[in-house]
Design a protein around this motif. Sequence first.
Motif, PDB file in Angstrom:
ATOM      1  N   UNK A  48       0.863  -1.189   0.000  1.00  0.00           N
ATOM      2  CA  UNK A  48       0.000   0.000   0.000  1.00  0.00           C
ATOM      3  C   UNK A  48       0.893   1.231   0.000  1.00  0.00           C
ATOM      4  N   UNK A  49       0.701   2.080  -0.989  1.00  0.00           N
ATOM      5  CA  UNK A  49       1.420   3.355  -1.040  1.00  0.00           C
ATOM      6  C   UNK A  49       0.513   4.434  -0.472  1.00  0.00           C
ATOM      7  N   UNK A  50       0.973   5.091   0.577  1.00  0.00           N
ATOM      8  CA  UNK A  50       0.196   6.122   1.272  1.00  0.00           C
ATOM      9  C   UNK A  50       0.945   7.444   1.187  1.00  0.00           C
ATOM     10  N   UNK A  51       0.578   8.271   0.245  1.00  0.00           N
ATOM     11  CA  UNK A  51       1.165   9.592   0.078  1.00  0.00           C
ATOM     12  C   UNK A  51       0.116  10.627   0.469  1.00  0.00           C
ATOM     13  N   UNK A  52       0.280  11.287   1.615  1.00  0.00           N
ATOM     14  CA  UNK A  52      -0.735  12.242   2.080  1.00  0.00           C
ATOM     15  C   UNK A  52      -1.045  13.355   1.095  1.00  0.00           C
ATOM     16  N   UNK A  53      -0.105  13.698   0.216  1.00  0.00           N
ATOM     17  CA  UNK A  53      -0.355  14.796  -0.724  1.00  0.00           C
ATOM     18  C   UNK A  53      -1.426  14.431  -1.741  1.00  0.00           C
ATOM     19  N   UNK A  54      -1.670  13.133  -1.953  1.00  0.00           N
ATOM     20  CA  UNK A  54      -2.713  12.735  -2.904  1.00  0.00           C
ATOM     21  C   UNK A  54      -4.101  13.056  -2.376  1.00  0.00           C
ATOM     22  N   UNK A  55      -4.209  13.410  -1.096  1.00  0.00           N
ATOM     23  CA  UNK A  55      -5.521  13.705  -0.499  1.00  0.00           C
ATOM     24  C   UNK A  55      -5.844  15.199  -0.483  1.00  0.00           C
ATOM     25  N   UNK A  56      -4.912  16.025  -0.911  1.00  0.00           N
ATOM     26  CA  UNK A  56      -5.108  17.477  -0.827  1.00  0.00           C
ATOM     27  C   UNK A  56      -6.334  17.962  -1.590  1.00  0.00           C
ATOM     28  N   UNK A  57      -6.636  17.331  -2.711  1.00  0.00           N
ATOM     29  CA  UNK A  57      -7.709  17.824  -3.588  1.00  0.00           C
ATOM     30  C   UNK A  57      -9.066  17.198  -3.288  1.00  0.00           C
ATOM     31  N   UNK A  58      -9.156  16.396  -2.238  1.00  0.00           N
ATOM     32  CA  UNK A  58     -10.430  15.745  -1.928  1.00  0.00           C
ATOM     33  C   UNK A  58     -11.502  16.770  -1.568  1.00  0.00           C
ATOM     34  N   UNK A  59     -12.728  16.581  -2.046  1.00  0.00           N
ATOM     35  CA  UNK A  59     -13.827  17.440  -1.603  1.00  0.00           C
ATOM     36  C   UNK A  59     -14.050  17.275  -0.103  1.00  0.00           C
ATOM     37  N   UNK A  60     -14.581  18.322   0.522  1.00  0.00           N
ATOM     38  CA  UNK A  60     -14.754  18.317   1.977  1.00  0.00           C
ATOM     39  C   UNK A  60     -15.602  17.146   2.453  1.00  0.00           C
ATOM     40  N   UNK A  61     -16.651  16.795   1.709  1.00  0.00           N
ATOM     41  CA  UNK A  61     -17.530  15.716   2.174  1.00  0.00           C
ATOM     42  C   UNK A  61     -16.812  14.372   2.166  1.00  0.00           C
ATOM     43  N   UNK A  62     -15.851  14.187   1.253  1.00  0.00           N
ATOM     44  CA  UNK A  62     -15.104  12.934   1.243  1.00  0.00           C
ATOM     45  C   UNK A  62     -14.102  12.885   2.390  1.00  0.00           C
ATOM     46  N   UNK A  63     -13.518  14.027   2.717  1.00  0.00           N
ATOM     47  CA  UNK A  63     -12.635  14.100   3.890  1.00  0.00           C
ATOM     48  C   UNK A  63     -13.426  13.734   5.141  1.00  0.00           C
ATOM     49  N   UNK A  64     -14.604  14.340   5.268  1.00  0.00           N
ATOM     50  CA  UNK A  64     -15.455  14.088   6.434  1.00  0.00           C
ATOM     51  C   UNK A  64     -15.858  12.617   6.504  1.00  0.00           C
ATOM     52  N   UNK A  65     -16.266  12.056   5.378  1.00  0.00           N
ATOM     53  CA  UNK A  65     -16.650  10.647   5.347  1.00  0.00           C
ATOM     54  C   UNK A  65     -15.507   9.752   5.807  1.00  0.00           C
ATOM     55  N   UNK A  66     -14.305  10.053   5.341  1.00  0.00           N
ATOM     56  CA  UNK A  66     -13.154   9.248   5.698  1.00  0.00           C
ATOM     57  C   UNK A  66     -12.847   9.295   7.180  1.00  0.00           C
ATOM     58  N   UNK A  67     -12.909  10.472   7.748  1.00  0.00           N
ATOM     59  CA  UNK A  67     -12.631  10.632   9.176  1.00  0.00           C
ATOM     60  C   UNK A  67     -13.672   9.879  10.007  1.00  0.00           C
ATOM     61  N   UNK A  68     -14.939  10.030   9.653  1.00  0.00           N
ATOM     62  CA  UNK A  68     -16.004   9.365  10.408  1.00  0.00           C
ATOM     63  C   UNK A  68     -15.911   7.846  10.258  1.00  0.00           C
ATOM     64  N   UNK A  69     -15.606   7.381   9.058  1.00  0.00           N
ATOM     65  CA  UNK A  69     -15.468   5.946   8.839  1.00  0.00           C
ATOM     66  C   UNK A  69     -14.365   5.373   9.731  1.00  0.00           C
ATOM     67  N   UNK A  70     -13.207   6.020   9.730  1.00  0.00           N
ATOM     68  CA  UNK A  70     -12.088   5.556  10.555  1.00  0.00           C
ATOM     69  C   UNK A  70     -12.436   5.615  12.039  1.00  0.00           C
TER      70      UNK A  70
END
Length: 384
Positions: free
Chosen positions: A170-192
């Motif tokens: 698994x390649x995890x590069x945090x910079x690939x998440x910079x362009x995520x829409x806010x709702x996807x960021x929120x979904x990810x945080x809540x899921x985790x």
Amino acid sequence: MKNFSLHLATKVLFGEGQIANLKDIIPKDARILITYGGGSIKKNGVLEQVNAALKDHTIFEFGGIEPNPQYTTLLKAVTYVHAHKIDFLLAVGGGSVLDGTKFIAAAACYKGDAWDIIKDSSVIKSALALGSVLTLPATGSEMNAGAVITRIETGDKQAFHSPHVLPRFAILDPTTTYSLPAHQVANGVVDAFVHTTEQYLTYPVGAKVQDRFAEGLLLTLIEEGPKALHDPKNYSVRANIMWSATMALNGLIGAGVPGDWATHMLGHEITALHGLDHAQTLAIILPALLRIKKTQKHEKLLQYAQRVWGINEGSDAEKIEKAICATENFFQQMGILTHLSDYKIDASSIPSFIEKLKEHGLTKLGEHSDIGLEESAIIYTAAL
């Protein structure tokens, strides 16, 4: 602490620039299928990085894997795999792409009806090799052997697990998440966050290491989640969220402890029948379930109130209620609503949810297997 067996076999390459290492971790003679979702990886430069790293490899592409990956779409991918003699799958995206790719990997090697894989994952005897480039931290699918597939035609959303579909890397590069829409960021945080509580808010078994790990993940998500919405290109924030999401469901915090997972099972039926985002259903069900099961979860809920939310005043019952309210407020702070009625779903839908639970054999849920269909209906009602 319960006996456990833990084998974390996925190689993790974490940090900016790690996509370039694809050239060294996939065999040179592999015929690679890059799988992805709606095409955002073409806009944010991730696919360009992947192609550059694999310029000396033989690569193909299959896009269009949906959020809550659809069975019919994945079957098309299996046909593509056979037609082009693919022998390595590279999932580039979030949990849905990863989950869908795991299904493709297993189905491509299975001779029977592919839905058998969902009904009984023991039929999986082999799978294509796969790896991932994560662009949306949420599900932890990049470092575990599970996946959830949706068959919209029949209103089914079900999970399967097999060691054969564990990603090799698994390649995890945090910079690939910079362009995520806010709702996807929120979904990810809540899921985790809910992945963590499913393994933490059960009952004590003396697993102090797992408890402290889980509390650390919860505190990190509470601290960093809102920051990611307001400062989307903060590398430290994104890195901590990304690693928290992976750690929440790679087996570490669940080793030797009971798991609940009723919130997920009840939530899946809402997504399958009404199309809500997975994280939205979790934010709806978790507070309701905690209130209904607060007697059974009393000790861990009290620990959660004190250690995670710093609630030390009032009676035990008051501390627990304050902690549940704080959880709801956190979800709302992330922009995710916490009641079925917020999504225009009323009590008339509950019988269909219960019928699907019954159809899927989900009649003894929770860490004590004491959430039957009747209590599931009570939880859905409390979530209205």
